[in-house]
Design a protein around this motif. Structure first.
Motif, PDB file in Angstrom:
ATOM      1  N   VAL A 377       0.873  -1.174   0.000  1.00  0.00           N
ATOM      2  CA  VAL A 377       0.000   0.000   0.000  1.00  0.00           C
ATOM      3  C   VAL A 377       0.909   1.223   0.000  1.00  0.00           C
ATOM      4  CG1 VAL A 377      -1.900   1.145   1.182  1.00  0.00           C
ATOM      5  CG2 VAL A 377      -1.690  -1.349   1.313  1.00  0.00           C
ATOM      6  N   GLU A 378       0.984   1.911  -1.120  1.00  0.00           N
ATOM      7  CA  GLU A 378       2.046   2.910  -1.302  1.00  0.00           C
ATOM      8  C   GLU A 378       1.531   4.149  -2.014  1.00  0.00           C
ATOM      9  OE1 GLU A 378       6.586   3.156  -3.195  1.00  0.00           O
ATOM     10  OE2 GLU A 378       5.425   1.298  -3.318  1.00  0.00           O
ATOM     11  N   GLY A 379       1.870   5.324  -1.474  1.00  0.00           N
ATOM     12  CA  GLY A 379       1.641   6.591  -2.164  1.00  0.00           C
ATOM     13  C   GLY A 379       0.187   6.997  -2.278  1.00  0.00           C
ATOM     14  N   ASN A 380      -0.669   6.545  -1.364  1.00  0.00           N
ATOM     15  CA  ASN A 380      -2.091   6.880  -1.434  1.00  0.00           C
ATOM     16  C   ASN A 380      -2.423   8.090  -0.571  1.00  0.00           C
ATOM     17  OD1 ASN A 380      -3.149   4.337  -2.909  1.00  0.00           O
ATOM     18  ND2 ASN A 380      -1.884   3.505  -1.256  1.00  0.00           N
ATOM     19  N   GLY A 381      -3.549   8.743  -0.887  1.00  0.00           N
ATOM     20  CA  GLY A 381      -4.077   9.808  -0.049  1.00  0.00           C
ATOM     21  C   GLY A 381      -3.605  11.203  -0.386  1.00  0.00           C
ATOM     22  N   PHE A 382      -3.046  11.408  -1.568  1.00  0.00           N
ATOM     23  CA  PHE A 382      -2.516  12.726  -1.921  1.00  0.00           C
ATOM     24  C   PHE A 382      -3.378  13.432  -2.963  1.00  0.00           C
ATOM     25  CE2 PHE A 382       1.184  10.513  -0.221  1.00  0.00           C
ATOM     26  CZ  PHE A 382       1.650  11.444   0.679  1.00  0.00           C
ATOM     27  N   GLY A 383      -4.674  13.143  -2.965  1.00  0.00           N
ATOM     28  CA  GLY A 383      -5.584  13.856  -3.844  1.00  0.00           C
ATOM     29  C   GLY A 383      -5.952  15.201  -3.277  1.00  0.00           C
ATOM     30  N   THR A 384      -7.086  15.722  -3.696  1.00  0.00           N
ATOM     31  CA  THR A 384      -7.540  17.025  -3.225  1.00  0.00           C
ATOM     32  C   THR A 384      -8.833  16.865  -2.443  1.00  0.00           C
ATOM     33  OG1 THR A 384      -8.761  17.384  -5.278  1.00  0.00           O
ATOM     34  CG2 THR A 384      -6.511  18.217  -5.181  1.00  0.00           C
ATOM     35  N   SER A 391      -5.011  14.859   8.680  1.00  0.00           N
ATOM     36  CA  SER A 391      -5.671  14.298   9.854  1.00  0.00           C
ATOM     37  C   SER A 391      -5.900  12.805   9.679  1.00  0.00           C
ATOM     38  CB  SER A 391      -7.015  14.996  10.073  1.00  0.00           C
ATOM     39  OG  SER A 391      -7.816  14.262  10.981  1.00  0.00           O
ATOM     40  N   LEU A 392      -5.804  12.064  10.781  1.00  0.00           N
ATOM     41  CA  LEU A 392      -6.110  10.638  10.711  1.00  0.00           C
ATOM     42  C   LEU A 392      -7.567  10.383  10.366  1.00  0.00           C
ATOM     43  CD1 LEU A 392      -4.089   9.061  13.672  1.00  0.00           C
ATOM     44  CD2 LEU A 392      -3.694   8.760  11.220  1.00  0.00           C
ATOM     45  N   ASN A 416       2.468   6.883   2.353  1.00  0.00           N
ATOM     46  CA  ASN A 416       1.109   7.358   2.147  1.00  0.00           C
ATOM     47  C   ASN A 416       0.892   8.667   2.907  1.00  0.00           C
ATOM     48  OD1 ASN A 416      -0.155   4.812   0.796  1.00  0.00           O
ATOM     49  ND2 ASN A 416       0.949   4.023   2.580  1.00  0.00           N
ATOM     50  N   ARG A 417      -0.264   9.315   2.672  1.00  0.00           N
ATOM     51  CA  ARG A 417      -0.538  10.576   3.380  1.00  0.00           C
ATOM     52  C   ARG A 417      -0.579  10.344   4.887  1.00  0.00           C
ATOM     53  NH1 ARG A 417       0.326  14.522   5.092  1.00  0.00           N
ATOM     54  NH2 ARG A 417      -0.596  16.588   4.789  1.00  0.00           N
ATOM     55  N   THR A 453       4.393  12.023   5.093  1.00  0.00           N
ATOM     56  CA  THR A 453       3.402  11.246   5.831  1.00  0.00           C
ATOM     57  C   THR A 453       3.108  11.916   7.161  1.00  0.00           C
ATOM     58  OG1 THR A 453       4.231   9.222   4.816  1.00  0.00           O
ATOM     59  CG2 THR A 453       2.861   8.984   6.774  1.00  0.00           C
ATOM     60  N   ALA A 454       1.829  12.061   7.498  1.00  0.00           N
ATOM     61  CA  ALA A 454       1.461  12.710   8.750  1.00  0.00           C
ATOM     62  C   ALA A 454       1.698  11.775   9.927  1.00  0.00           C
ATOM     63  CB  ALA A 454       0.000  13.165   8.696  1.00  0.00           C
ATOM     64  N   SER A 455       0.923  10.680  10.029  1.00  0.00           N
ATOM     65  CA  SER A 455       1.076   9.841  11.215  1.00  0.00           C
ATOM     66  C   SER A 455       0.375   8.503  11.064  1.00  0.00           C
ATOM     67  CB  SER A 455       0.536  10.564  12.459  1.00  0.00           C
ATOM     68  OG  SER A 455      -0.832  10.884  12.302  1.00  0.00           O
TER      69      SER A 455
END
Length: 512
Positions: A377-384, A391-392, A416-417, A453-455
């Motif tokens: 699971v790589e590089g997800n969550g960077f949309g708009t 935030s989690l 990921n994000r 990555t946030a957390s």
């Protein structure tokens, strides 16, 4: 169509133990003695990181040897005229489908010659109208619309008709004064389609038929077909799949809503397909037990601007169902990669490569009993927009939301994000009891959190705090770089690695 996805990378670097204890620990997650671990801390990426999917789509279909369906004939009439036949073969070329096909039980609809089933009509007779080009009389009467779009003011994702100029998908605008090259405007009141681009000498097609094949009977096989340009309503599939169906080696592309939709389709198998560039979602599953979604390439879906976070857009979405999602490449979809939502049960999500999707890589939401293991699971969550923030609550790599009996094990969760997000909300009751966060095991995963990555951690509604012992992080390895970076979160606090351990998590895990 031959497609392959490169491997996600080599094994992580060696990690070492960091003792946990430091400043101002949060309330411990559990005061119970941690159970004896059943697995070792991982030192290598899961096999999915080094395996290519290989070819998918019609090029992999077996030879079709049955009653031919020539171009220009009504396939339903050919099927009806041969009541004892079990296999029907579409010949090479473009088959325009004007009404949904309803195959009978036990038959095969296939092609080994490159047949294309299209739901579009040709648009001809263009006239120049000031700065625009217009054709009249092609649109259906205005109809009731549904669907949640990223643009909630004009809702361009809701109408089903798409326009293709020389094979290129045009973007819908909602007013004539917004028209520009690469777009179209459909005026349903005036029954007119407008272009900014000159269509002279070019093929222009508009999707019109809603569905290619409907699930009217069990045990049907669909193989070797390209299914494109169907004007399905949101949540509707260009290809509907029923109980016991086998859908293999097809390419389902450029349809308005869902490419392949399994609905009341117990024990169906969807494998080896290319599902790409559909307007809302690649594959959907609803009210279907024991379904296998295996070895598919699901990519670049949500081309028509559906909401990327919470309205069934992106790669795969399943509801009130069970079964296996394994060995798929789920890549670069504008939405969630793999989403189980509402009363899912006995779900296995294993050995997939899920990367570069705009929202969560994997989301398991208000559901029961799942194993999520051995995925990359790589590089997800960077949309708009919502679903893509730090935030989690917005997820990121793997998101477990108010579910019970979920094991997340042996995954590589990288860049990921957010890493692994565990959410506890107030979500009501379901068919197997109240939706509540409990019996969550996060074990033997490799989590790489770089500067983007946030957390990783746990977030809770005030009304629905996670109970003691509800979540166990164990035997994981983390690559976080700076040990003082606050890469973890729990009960409203961001934390360093040592604070995270002091809060009761990952006490037998390692970090570097």
């Amino acid at each position: 169509m031959r497609r392959g996805i490169m491997s996600a990378g080599a094994a992580l670097l060696a990690v070492f133990v960091v003792a946990g204890c430091t400043d101002d620990p949060a309330t411990p997650a559990s005061n119970q003695t941690p159970p004896t671990p059943t697995v070792a801390v991982p030192t290598a990426a899961p096999p999915a990181a080094n395996i290519k999917l290989g070819p998918t789509g019609p090029s992999t279909a077996p030879k079709c040897d049955g009653v031919p369906i020539p171009v220009g004939t009504d396939p339903q009439q050919v099927i009806g005229a041969n009541p004892t036949a079990k296999m029907f073969c579409f010949t090479k070329g473009l088959h325009r489908i004007t009404h949904a096909l309803r195959p009978e039980a036990g038959i095969t609809l296939a092609s080994s010659e490159g047949a294309v089933l299209s739901g579009s009509v040709e648009l001809t007779g263009w006239q120049q109208d000031q700065r625009h080009w217009v054709v009249r009389g092609a649109l259906p009467a205005a109809y009731k619309l549904k669907g949640k779009c990223e643009d909630e003011n004009t809702n361009p994702c809701q109408p089903g008709e798409q326009v293709f100029l020389a094979g290129k998908h045009l973007t819908r605008v909602m007013a004539l004064d917004q028209l520009k090259p690469g777009s179209f405007f459909g005026d349903y009141k005036a029954n007119a389609v407008y272009l900014a681009d000159d269509p002279t000498g070019k093929d222009v097609e508009m999707s019109r038929t809603q569905t290619a094949i409907e699930a009217a009977a069990p045990d049907v096989t669909i193989a070797g077909l390209t299914i494109e340009h169907f004007a399905g309503k949101p949540q509707g599939g260009a290809l509907q799949v029923g109980p016991g169906w086998r859908v293999t080696a097809n390419e389902v592309r450029w349809n308005h809503a869902v490419g392949i939709m399994v609905i009341d389709g117990d024990q169906a198998v969807v494998s080896g397909n290319t599902v790409a560039d559909n307007g809302q979602l690649g594959i959907g599953q609803y009210s279907s037990e024991g379904v296998k979604l295996t070895g598919n390439l699901v990519t670049r879906n949500n081309t028509d601007g559906f909401w990327i976070a919470d309205w069934e857009s992106g790669g795969i979405k399943s509801t009130r169902s069970s079964g296996e999602v394994s060995g798929n490449d789920i890549v670069a979809n504008r939405g969630i990669g793999m989403w189980s939502d509402i009363a899912e049960f006995d779900r296995r999500i294993t050995g997939n490569r899920i990367r570069d999707n705009a929202a969560d890589g994997i989301r398991y939401e208000i559901s029961y009993q799942a194993t999520i293991e051995q995925n990359v699971v790589e590089g997800n969550g960077f949309g708009t927009g919502r679903g893509s923030g730090p935030s989690l609550w917005d997820g990121g790599g793997i998101n477990v939301n108010t579910s019970s009996g979920v094991t997340v094990a042996g995954n590589l969760v990288k860049d990921n994000r957010n890493g692994i997000a565990i959410q506890s909300r107030t979500r009501g009751d379901g068919p197997r009891g109240k939706y509540v966060l409990k019996d969550i095991v996060i074990e033997a995963n490799q989590v790489v959190m770089d500067a983007k990555t946030a957390s990783t951690g746990v977030v809770e509604n005030k009304e629905s705090p996670a109970g003691d012992g509800a979540i166990r992080f164990s035997r994981n390895s983390y690559l976080i770089g700076d040990k003082q970076a606050e890469r973890f979160a729990y009960r409203g606090q961001t934390m360093t690695w040592s604070q995270w351990q002091a809060a009761g998590f990952d006490q037998d895990s390692v970090s570097s």
